[in-house]
Design an enzyme around this catalytic site. Structure first.
Site, PDB file in Angstrom:
ATOM      1  N   ASP A 183     -79.116   7.359 -64.359  1.00 42.86           N
ATOM      2  CA  ASP A 183     -79.966   7.364 -65.620  1.00 42.86           C
ATOM      3  C   ASP A 183     -79.125   7.371 -66.758  1.00 42.86           C
ATOM      4  OD1 ASP A 183     -82.389   6.501 -65.323  1.00 42.86           O
ATOM      5  OD2 ASP A 183     -83.169   8.225 -64.236  1.00 42.86           O
ATOM      6  N   GLN A 200     -86.669  11.802 -61.477  1.00 39.74           N
ATOM      7  CA  GLN A 200     -87.667  11.075 -62.139  1.00 39.74           C
ATOM      8  C   GLN A 200     -88.424  12.240 -63.160  1.00 39.74           C
ATOM      9  OE1 GLN A 200     -88.515   7.688 -62.040  1.00 39.74           O
ATOM     10  NE2 GLN A 200     -90.141   8.206 -63.474  1.00 39.74           N
ATOM     11  N   LYS A 239     -88.789   1.362 -57.763  1.00 39.65           N
ATOM     12  CA  LYS A 239     -87.185   1.604 -57.706  1.00 39.65           C
ATOM     13  C   LYS A 239     -86.915   1.642 -56.237  1.00 39.65           C
ATOM     14  CE  LYS A 239     -87.213   4.126 -61.918  1.00 39.65           C
ATOM     15  NZ  LYS A 239     -87.327   5.501 -62.645  1.00 39.65           N
TER      16      LYS A 239
HETATM   17  N1  GUN Z   1     -89.456   8.720 -66.679  1.00 40.87           N
HETATM   18  C1  GUN Z   1     -89.825   7.736 -67.654  1.00 40.87           C
HETATM   19  N2  GUN Z   1     -88.865   6.756 -67.811  1.00 40.87           N
HETATM   20  C2  GUN Z   1     -87.698   7.246 -66.885  1.00 40.87           C
HETATM   21  C3  GUN Z   1     -86.559   6.600 -66.413  1.00 40.87           C
HETATM   22  O1  GUN Z   1     -86.236   5.632 -66.951  1.00 40.87           O
HETATM   23  N3  GUN Z   1     -86.050   7.279 -65.770  1.00 40.87           N
HETATM   24  C4  GUN Z   1     -86.333   8.627 -65.198  1.00 40.87           C
HETATM   25  N4  GUN Z   1     -85.320   9.117 -64.213  1.00 40.87           N
HETATM   26  N5  GUN Z   1     -87.484   9.018 -65.340  1.00 40.87           N
HETATM   27  C5  GUN Z   1     -88.405   8.527 -66.282  1.00 40.87           C
END
Ligand code: GUN
Length: 292
Positions: free
Chosen positions: A119, A96, A52
């Protein structure tokens, strides 16, 4: 059979975002900013956050990662979020997941300002998605809808079977499909006789992390298959939830995994962060006008 190429589409979207970032910088001197909270040492989470961050760099975003130890307190994470909510250089905040067991994840996600919730995990944005109002939509299911758009796949009236009922993927995926006029079934760990559901599906969307969960005897000819799962085999190879080799022979469209939905998740994070930055830039402009 046609492959839904998430890698290619994500590159295209990333280039579009990069162009828009340049324009935004020229127009108002604004640089989209993303703050990421990463707690603990989970290698998969660290790898996702790293991807990311690299994508943010390529797109010309400002990004910062708050690396926190596994033993971190609820209060310390909350303090960081409040700081990011008030920081005008930050347009998007990403926590995350998963967080360690001592942390109340719901409380953390609810503390993120809904305007910075790129998100789409805040209940405010979840509610807007369910009621089909504009807001921030979770990146993975949003990426799947972008793939459908790119390949002119209209889900209206189609029998869509979503396997997995998580807040991150399954539930928002089902809402997006319903908003697009599909007939939606959500199957999960307690679903009896999964095959009975999948055999009836025009579209199967699966993201549960079970290797070879979907086999060729479970799908009908011409099915569209979206594999959202990613697991590592004993040999260390990354694979999805679908027996790609055999299921692809019966499919009209199919995503590979890896290389299908995964890259789209990152492209949608860029797109959501740019959207937040544009809204913030407009807000600042309006405030400056009002102050005159
Ligand atoms: N953990 C697994 N997939 C994701 C996601 O798309 N966003 C976040 N923030 N954490 C995750």
């Amino acid at each position: 059979m046609q492959i839904l190429d998430g890698k290619a589409l994500s590159k295209k979207i990333e280039l579009q975002v990069t162009e828009e970032v340049k324009l935004l910088k020229e127009k108002c001197g604004c640089t989209p900013g993303l703050a990421v909270v990463l707690v603990g040492q989970d290698p998969a989470s660290a790898a996702y956050v790293n991807m990311k961050k690299k994508a943010c760099d390529r797109a010309g975003f400002y990004s910062i990662t708050h690396d926190m130890p596994e033993s971190i307190s609820q209060e310390a994470i909350e303090k960081t979020i409040i700081m990011m909510n008030n920081d005008t250089n930050i347009d998007g905040i990403l926590i995350q997941l998963p967080l360690p067991s001592q942390i109340d994840t719901t409380k953390i996600l609810e503390l993120v300002s809904p305007e910075k919730d790129v998100d789409g995990f805040h209940p405010f944005n979840v509610g807007r998605l369910v009621t089909n109002l504009d807001g921030f939509v979770p990146c993975t299911p949003l990426g799947v809808m972008e793939l459908f758009k790119e390949y002119n796949i209209d889900v209206k009236g189609k029998n869509c079977v979503v396997i997995g009922a998580s807040n991150i993927v399954g539930k928002p995926m089902a809402s997006l499909l319903l908003n697009a006029d599909a007939t939606v079934e959500i199957c999960h760990i307690f679903t009896d006789d999964l095959k009975r559901h999948t055999l009836n599906a025009d579209v199967i969307l699966v993201g549960v992390g079970v290797i070879n969960l979907i086999t060729e005897d479970m799908v009908k000819d011409g099915v569209i298959v979206i594999d959202i799962g990613v697991s590592r085999t004993a040999e260390g190879k990354l694979v999805g939830d679908v027996d790609f080799e055999n299921v692809s022979k019966k499919s009209s469209y199919i995503t590979p995994s890896p290389g299908g939905v995964g890259p789209m998740t990152i492209a949608m994070l860029l797109s959501n962060t740019l959207k937040a930055a544009k809204i913030n830039a407009q807000k600042l402009k309006d405030q400056a006008k009002d102050a005159k």
